[in-house]
Design a protein around this motif. Structure first.
Motif, PDB file in Angstrom:
ATOM      1  N   GLY A 114      47.807  48.350  35.980  1.00  0.00           N
ATOM      2  CA  GLY A 114      48.116  49.710  35.577  1.00  0.00           C
ATOM      3  C   GLY A 114      47.630  50.792  36.507  1.00  0.00           C
ATOM      4  O   GLY A 114      47.943  51.967  36.301  1.00  0.00           O
ATOM      5  N   GLY A 115      46.893  50.432  37.533  1.00  0.00           N
ATOM      6  CA  GLY A 115      46.443  51.436  38.480  1.00  0.00           C
ATOM      7  C   GLY A 115      47.593  51.968  39.315  1.00  0.00           C
ATOM      8  O   GLY A 115      48.709  51.447  39.283  1.00  0.00           O
ATOM      9  N   GLY A 116      47.316  53.031  40.041  1.00  0.00           N
ATOM     10  CA  GLY A 116      48.340  53.615  40.896  1.00  0.00           C
ATOM     11  C   GLY A 116      47.923  54.971  41.382  1.00  0.00           C
ATOM     12  O   GLY A 116      46.766  55.385  41.252  1.00  0.00           O
ATOM     13  N   LEU A 117      48.891  55.672  41.935  1.00  0.00           N
ATOM     14  CA  LEU A 117      48.677  57.024  42.454  1.00  0.00           C
ATOM     15  C   LEU A 117      49.194  58.037  41.444  1.00  0.00           C
ATOM     16  O   LEU A 117      50.327  57.924  40.972  1.00  0.00           O
ATOM     17  CB  LEU A 117      49.399  57.186  43.782  1.00  0.00           C
ATOM     18  N   VAL A 118      48.356  59.008  41.132  1.00  0.00           N
ATOM     19  CA  VAL A 118      48.747  60.036  40.178  1.00  0.00           C
ATOM     20  C   VAL A 118      48.190  61.371  40.653  1.00  0.00           C
ATOM     21  O   VAL A 118      47.151  61.421  41.319  1.00  0.00           O
ATOM     22  CB  VAL A 118      48.226  59.675  38.767  1.00  0.00           C
ATOM     23  N   GLN A 119      48.871  62.434  40.308  1.00  0.00           N
ATOM     24  CA  GLN A 119      48.375  63.767  40.643  1.00  0.00           C
ATOM     25  C   GLN A 119      47.273  64.178  39.674  1.00  0.00           C
ATOM     26  O   GLN A 119      47.233  63.710  38.525  1.00  0.00           O
ATOM     27  CB  GLN A 119      49.509  64.783  40.590  1.00  0.00           C
ATOM     28  N   ALA A 120      46.412  65.036  40.133  1.00  0.00           N
ATOM     29  CA  ALA A 120      45.363  65.559  39.261  1.00  0.00           C
ATOM     30  C   ALA A 120      46.003  66.172  38.017  1.00  0.00           C
ATOM     31  O   ALA A 120      47.022  66.873  38.109  1.00  0.00           O
ATOM     32  CB  ALA A 120      44.534  66.602  40.003  1.00  0.00           C
ATOM     33  N   GLY A 121      45.398  65.886  36.877  1.00  0.00           N
ATOM     34  CA  GLY A 121      45.955  66.348  35.616  1.00  0.00           C
ATOM     35  C   GLY A 121      46.881  65.344  34.956  1.00  0.00           C
ATOM     36  O   GLY A 121      47.244  65.521  33.785  1.00  0.00           O
ATOM     37  N   GLY A 122      47.240  64.322  35.696  1.00  0.00           N
ATOM     38  CA  GLY A 122      48.146  63.316  35.168  1.00  0.00           C
ATOM     39  C   GLY A 122      47.437  62.250  34.367  1.00  0.00           C
ATOM     40  O   GLY A 122      46.224  62.330  34.115  1.00  0.00           O
ATOM     41  N   SER A 123      48.206  61.241  33.972  1.00  0.00           N
ATOM     42  CA  SER A 123      47.695  60.179  33.115  1.00  0.00           C
ATOM     43  C   SER A 123      48.067  58.807  33.653  1.00  0.00           C
ATOM     44  O   SER A 123      49.089  58.646  34.332  1.00  0.00           O
ATOM     45  CB  SER A 123      48.266  60.314  31.695  1.00  0.00           C
ATOM     46  N   LEU A 124      47.241  57.852  33.323  1.00  0.00           N
ATOM     47  CA  LEU A 124      47.511  56.449  33.581  1.00  0.00           C
ATOM     48  C   LEU A 124      46.953  55.645  32.412  1.00  0.00           C
ATOM     49  O   LEU A 124      45.982  56.063  31.781  1.00  0.00           O
ATOM     50  CB  LEU A 124      46.833  55.961  34.867  1.00  0.00           C
ATOM     51  N   ARG A 125      47.551  54.504  32.179  1.00  0.00           N
ATOM     52  CA  ARG A 125      46.995  53.586  31.207  1.00  0.00           C
ATOM     53  C   ARG A 125      46.720  52.250  31.887  1.00  0.00           C
ATOM     54  O   ARG A 125      47.639  51.608  32.404  1.00  0.00           O
ATOM     55  CB  ARG A 125      47.923  53.369  30.009  1.00  0.00           C
ATOM     56  N   LEU A 126      45.479  51.857  31.885  1.00  0.00           N
ATOM     57  CA  LEU A 126      45.097  50.563  32.426  1.00  0.00           C
ATOM     58  C   LEU A 126      45.106  49.522  31.320  1.00  0.00           C
ATOM     59  O   LEU A 126      44.774  49.821  30.169  1.00  0.00           O
ATOM     60  CB  LEU A 126      43.702  50.627  33.049  1.00  0.00           C
TER      61      LEU A 126
END
Length: 123
Positions: free
Chosen positions: A7-19
């Motif tokens: 679930g990792g990756g590149l995201v902009q500040a303020g964004g979301s990810l789910r691991l």
């Protein structure tokens, strides 16, 4: 127990990810789960932990209110929902399992580790 983090990756500040962290092997025994992270040149640090039942949860002060740990024991999977990401959250994130029902803040008290998933946050 084998752990597979994803679930990792590149995201902009303020964004979301789910691991996600999927466990396999001897998953019938109760085990607590934790998420840790390690940025380049820094020590591995505790992010969040959850008990076997899911009734006890803790998060580091740096992520409280932004990150949520939860688990689905039917799927043998623990999740880390990361919202409002900041550049300082960038790190390799590791999931870990502890052969008891309660979590720990200390990495050396965990018995099994996943391979890590990279989170990059751009400003």
């Amino acid at each position: 127990v084998q752990l597979q983090a994803s679930g990792g990756g590149l995201v902009q500040a303020g964004g979301s990810l789910r691991l996600s962290c999927a466990a396999s092997g001897r998953t019938s025994s109760p085990y607590a789960m934790g998420w840790f992270r390690q940025a380049p040149g820094k020590e591995r640090e505790f992010v969040a932990g959850i008990s076997w039942s899911g009734g006890a949860i803790v998060a580091a002060d740096s992520v409280k209110g932004r990150f949520t740990i939860y688990r689905d024991n039917a799927k043998n999977t623990v999740y880390l929902q990361m919202d409002s990401l900041k550049p300082e959250d960038a790190a390799v994130y590791y999931c870990a399992a502890r052969r008891f029902g309660s979590y720990s803040l200390f990495p050396n008290e965990y018995h099994y580790w996943g391979q890590g998933t990279l989170v990059t946050v751009s400003s």
